[in-house]
Design an enzyme around this catalytic site. Structure first.
Site, short mmCIF file in Angstrom:
data_model
loop_
_atom_site.label_atom_id
_atom_site.label_comp_id
_atom_site.label_asym_id
_atom_site.label_seq_id
_atom_site.Cartn_x
_atom_site.Cartn_y
_atom_site.Cartn_z
N CYS A 61 -1.57 -1.33 8.76
CA CYS A 61 -0.52 -0.75 7.90
C CYS A 61 -0.16 0.76 8.60
CB CYS A 61 -0.86 -0.37 6.57
SG CYS A 61 -2.42 -0.08 6.01
N ARG A 105 -9.26 8.37 4.42
CA ARG A 105 -8.80 7.96 3.18
C ARG A 105 -8.57 9.18 2.11
NH1 ARG A 105 -6.91 3.28 3.04
NH2 ARG A 105 -8.69 2.35 3.43
N GLU A 117 -11.98 -19.38 -4.96
CA GLU A 117 -12.24 -20.31 -6.01
C GLU A 117 -12.41 -19.71 -7.18
OE1 GLU A 117 -12.59 -23.51 -5.60
OE2 GLU A 117 -12.18 -23.54 -3.43
N VAL A 119 -1.92 -6.57 -1.56
CA VAL A 119 -0.81 -7.24 -0.82
C VAL A 119 -0.29 -8.36 -1.40
CG1 VAL A 119 -0.26 -7.78 1.76
CG2 VAL A 119 -1.73 -5.90 1.35
N HIS A 165 1.31 6.02 3.56
CA HIS A 165 0.00 6.59 4.79
C HIS A 165 1.03 7.92 5.40
CE1 HIS A 165 -2.45 3.49 3.70
NE2 HIS A 165 -2.26 2.74 4.83
N GLY A 170 -4.49 -10.34 -4.78
CA GLY A 170 -5.05 -8.96 -4.16
C GLY A 170 -3.81 -8.06 -4.09
N GLU A 197 -10.55 1.02 11.46
CA GLU A 197 -9.16 1.50 11.35
C GLU A 197 -8.67 2.12 12.92
OE1 GLU A 197 -7.43 0.47 8.66
OE2 GLU A 197 -5.79 1.55 8.51
P1 NAP Z 1 -7.43 -7.76 -1.45
O1 NAP Z 1 -6.81 -7.03 -2.45
O2 NAP Z 1 -9.12 -7.61 -1.32
O3 NAP Z 1 -7.18 -9.19 -1.87
C1 NAP Z 1 -7.87 -10.28 -1.06
C2 NAP Z 1 -7.22 -11.69 -1.45
O4 NAP Z 1 -7.89 -12.78 -0.85
C3 NAP Z 1 -7.37 -11.95 -2.97
O5 NAP Z 1 -6.38 -12.70 -3.40
C4 NAP Z 1 -8.70 -12.88 -3.20
O6 NAP Z 1 -8.57 -13.87 -4.13
C5 NAP Z 1 -8.35 -13.60 -1.75
N1 NAP Z 1 -9.70 -14.07 -1.44
C6 NAP Z 1 -10.99 -13.52 -1.26
N2 NAP Z 1 -11.75 -14.27 -0.68
C7 NAP Z 1 -11.25 -15.59 -0.67
C8 NAP Z 1 -11.82 -16.75 -0.41
N3 NAP Z 1 -13.15 -16.86 0.14
N4 NAP Z 1 -10.97 -17.95 -0.20
C9 NAP Z 1 -9.70 -17.68 -0.51
N5 NAP Z 1 -9.04 -16.46 -0.84
C10 NAP Z 1 -9.79 -15.42 -1.12
O7 NAP Z 1 -7.00 -7.17 0.04
P2 NAP Z 1 -5.69 -6.63 0.31
O8 NAP Z 1 -5.69 -5.19 0.44
O9 NAP Z 1 -4.58 -7.07 -0.39
O10 NAP Z 1 -5.53 -7.11 1.85
C11 NAP Z 1 -5.24 -8.42 2.26
C12 NAP Z 1 -5.22 -8.59 3.76
O11 NAP Z 1 -4.07 -7.68 4.24
C13 NAP Z 1 -6.56 -7.94 4.52
O12 NAP Z 1 -6.68 -8.78 5.54
C14 NAP Z 1 -6.25 -6.43 4.94
O13 NAP Z 1 -6.86 -5.86 5.83
C15 NAP Z 1 -4.61 -6.58 5.18
N6 NAP Z 1 -3.71 -5.62 4.96
C16 NAP Z 1 -3.86 -4.70 3.92
C17 NAP Z 1 -3.10 -3.63 3.78
C18 NAP Z 1 -3.02 -2.74 2.56
O14 NAP Z 1 -2.34 -1.71 2.40
N7 NAP Z 1 -3.77 -2.96 1.29
C19 NAP Z 1 -2.06 -3.22 4.61
C20 NAP Z 1 -1.91 -4.15 5.78
C21 NAP Z 1 -2.74 -5.07 5.84
P3 NAP Z 1 -9.25 -13.34 -5.55
O15 NAP Z 1 -8.74 -12.56 -6.36
O16 NAP Z 1 -9.44 -14.74 -6.09
O17 NAP Z 1 -10.94 -13.07 -4.82
#
Ligand code: NAP
Length: 358
Positions: free
Chosen positions: A155, A241, A47, A24, A248, A22, A208
């Site tokens: 964040c 957004r 998966e 992050v 941010h 993902g 948020e």
């Molecule tokens: P993202 O891009 O949607 O990535 C999600 C990750 O989780 C991917 O690696 C995905 O794998 C995996 N995943 C999804 N469903 C799953 C399952 N059933 N079993 C195992 N793995 C699974 O999300 P993100 O933006 O990186 O955010 C990740 C977390 O950090 C979230 O909880 C978010 O709230 C938090 N966060 C994000 C930010 C930001 O700026 N983006 C900042 C602070 C906190 P696949 O690729 O295989 O689907």
């Protein structure tokens, strides 16, 4: 803090990234590949990705090339067994809800970006410059086998509390109003559709505002007798957004607990330093808050990269006709606000002897 000495572990600590494909997760992989204390030994995802080489499963969006050795690693399912005890979680919230607790119960030390456990009474919610002492809560989780969950805030919360901490310490804080302009990378991969955001902004980000109005109270709270007493502060947040890739921006107004001049406020922000700086932790910025006097700064494109994206930039400090002062703070949402911030939390946990095998 004055007695703190730079610290180096005796050997590299093996780590895994959960949710490594993902937005992050990729940041974790990029940062940990270069890290002097940690070594990536496992990558997990859903998966859909498990069993594939990481280089095929990930849509790599980082500025640095994906190292060949990491690209060749086979993605594992997000489940036991994993070949190390320290896990960085970048899982989506529903998956984090289901797996982080059981992994911690099985003896893994989980440093999580997900919101699932942030507000649990026995889970530390850490910004190392602000509340490193809250890591003591780990001893009250009473999990078998030395496992624990430690969390990184939302964040936008991170940029906000970094800017508020010096003011809270020097003058006290009574009320805070914040309006955020949040980058697209905060919405994960693939993120917001271009048709929704080009020539536009979206004045809503699910859950948020609630996070921004509650997490700072815990982080700025006081630790004692195994619990956190939240700080007494009224916070109002509005979150938007905007069509920025990373970074941010937050427009913040503060009502202080006692009178202070604009110079006093500027000095408090500028002089701010904390335990991660004294310990010279690898991911700590030398100066946590950069104060700019330029009338049109901070700006995401120009300021988000300061100190490898780990410093917060504050500018446009001026009197506020409603409260005492207002200013603009900018922080990098996937570096300081997510992966970089979590790695700094883990570094602090290693120094405090909390990480099994660390
Ligand atoms: P993202 O891009 O949607 O990535 C999600 C990750 O989780 C991917 O690696 C995905 O794998 C995996 N995943 C999804 N469903 C799953 C399952 N059933 N079993 C195992 N793995 C699974 O999300 P993100 O933006 O990186 O955010 C990740 C977390 O950090 C979230 O909880 C978010 O709230 C938090 N966060 C994000 C930010 C930001 O700026 N983006 C900042 C602070 C906190 P696949 O690729 O295989 O689907």
């Amino acid at each position: 803090m004055s007695n703190a000495k730079p610290f180096r572990p005796e050997h590299k600590i093996p780590v895994a990234v959960l949710g490594a494909t993902g937005s992050v997760g990729q940041r974790f992989v990029a940062l940990l590949t270069e890290h002097p204390w940690f070594e990536v030994v496992a990558l997990t995802a859903s998966e859909r990705s498990a069993g594939r080489p990481y280089g095929d499963a990930v849509h790599w969006l980082q500025e640095t090339p994906l190292p060949a050795a990491i690209a060749a690693m086979q993605v594992l399912p997000t489940a036991e067994p994993l070949p190390c005890r320290l896990l960085f979680s970048a899982l989506d919230t529903s998956t984090a809800d289901a797996v982080e607790g059981p992994l911690a119960d099985a003896g893994y030390f989980v440093v999580s970006n997900a919101s699932s456990h942030r507000m649990d009474a026995d889970v530390p919610l850490i910004v190392p410059e602000v509340n490193a002492e809250h890591l003591e809560l780990v001893h009250h989780q009473n999990r078998p086998h030395g496992g624990a969950i430690v969390t990184n805030p939302n964040c936008s919360t991170i940029g906000l509390v970094m800017a508020l901490k010096p003011l809270a310490d020097a003058f006290g804080l009574e009320q805070v109003h914040v309006v955020t302009m949040q980058a697209l990378s905060g919405a994960g991969v693939p993120g917001v559709p271009s048709m929704a955001v080009i020539d536009n902004l979206v004045p809503y980000i699910g859950n948020e505002e609630d996070k921004l109005e509650t997490e700072p109270l815990k982080i700025l709270g006081r630790y004692g007798d195994g619990r956190i007493v939240p700080t007494d502060l009224t916070l109002s947040a509005q979150c938007n957004r905007v069509a920025v890739l990373d970074g941010h921006t937050e427009c913040i107004s503060v009502l202080l607990g006692k009178r202070a001049s604009q110079d006093d406020v500027r000095d408090a922000l500028r002089r701010f330093t904390a335990l991660p700086q004294a310990l010279e932790l690898p991911s700590a910025p030398r100066q946590p808050i950069h104060v700019t006097e330029r009338v049109d700064r901070p700006q995401p494109r120009l300021d988000r990269g300061r100190e490898a994206g780990m410093a917060v930039t504050v500018g446009r400090l001026r009197p506020c006709p409603l409260f005492d002062f207002k200013f603009v703070a900018l922080s990098h949402n996937t570096l300081r606000g997510a992966a970089g911030g979590s790695i700094l939390v883990a570094e602090m946990a290693v120094v405090q002897g909390l990480v099994p095998g660390g």
